[in-house]
Design an enzyme around this catalytic site. Sequence first.
Site, PDB file in Angstrom:
ATOM      1  N   LYS A   1       0.816  -1.233  -0.070  1.00  0.00           N
ATOM      2  CA  LYS A   1      -0.055  -0.007   0.094  1.00  0.00           C
ATOM      3  C   LYS A   1       0.949   1.350  -0.038  1.00  0.00           C
ATOM      4  CE  LYS A   1      -4.277  -1.904   0.889  1.00  0.00           C
ATOM      5  NZ  LYS A   1      -5.332  -1.498   0.268  1.00  0.00           N
TER       6      LYS A   1
ATOM      7  N   LYS B   1     -13.889  -7.303  -5.761  1.00  0.00           N
ATOM      8  CA  LYS B   1     -14.189  -7.792  -4.317  1.00  0.00           C
ATOM      9  C   LYS B   1     -15.733  -7.812  -4.223  1.00  0.00           C
ATOM     10  CE  LYS B   1     -10.353  -4.763  -2.423  1.00  0.00           C
ATOM     11  NZ  LYS B   1     -10.017  -4.555  -3.496  1.00  0.00           N
TER      12      LYS B   1
END
Length: 343
Positions: free
Chosen positions: A152, A260
């Site tokens: 990230k 997702k």
Amino acid sequence: MRIEIEERTLHFKQPAGTSRGVYTERRIWLVTVTDGSAIGIGECAPLPKLSCDDIPNYAEVLRHFCDEVERTGEIPYEALRDYPSMLFGLETALYEVRRKKEEGRDVLFDTPFSRGEVGIPINGLVWMGTFDEMRERIEQKLEQGFRCVKLKIGAIDFDAELELIKQIRGRFSHHEVELRVDANGAFRFDEALYKLELLSQYALHSIEQPIKAGQWANMAELCRESPLPIALDEELIGVNDPEQKRQMLNIIKPRYIILKPSLHGGMMGVREWVDIARDMGIGSWITSALESNIGLNAIAQLCSDIYGDAIKMPQGLGTGQLFTDNIPMPLEIRGDQLWRSEQ
């Protein structure tokens, strides 16, 4: 058929940092479907300020849909298109109930993964933090045997993030360790291409969502000009109509999409995205979205059903160890693979 709803709060072992903020706890709703002697549990877990169904009266709307399922015995798929986390939870619970009633088995899909015969390769996830924190987390993932690491980025100084990536590449070639980065929309459009060029020096697999979602023309330009493959993630949220999905992918033309179920249309919506992307020659992989093990178990089984027996591309299914109070499920990480033991 009876459906009960239980709200829970899960607590992270360590703060989970993204460019949108830091998570310390996670609120979820578990739906338990009882039909005769068969029981199925699904997880409804919208992400605050991100999910298209992150709404103030979430529990009330969820109860409304549960009442409809109780009355009809069927999921109102079209009505739930704009409520993906609710759809995913209800799909999970009803699939489990039907499998138990028909076959007496505690699986959602009959696949080698669900039967505990094969594992699914996954990436090791490194959360945002200080330079030293991120370096330590990277070391841990590499020591654990991960051959694909996702970082990230976008929270600390970009030069420091480049230095981290440079250090990894100094030790491991791209043949040894695959590197993915996720910007969560942190780059400004006017600086994005320059940053993508700098990142591309280090043989990265891809970058997720370099700029904020909703800028289709700008994202399309980046996908055309970037030396680094771009994957869409947040861009897909709220795009729930099949024709709009096709239109968006046709305009932007990304290399990959990342799916997702809680964010991108439940199981039904994910299958639609994969089919449309395949038609266009766009790659995809599936990840969890900070669900408990209930959701993770369902996502992993869905992944194995969609992509088949021998999944080569690492998936984003390594979130099962995030919480101090997770829900026990027959899931285990062995090296860089997620395994399931059939109960």
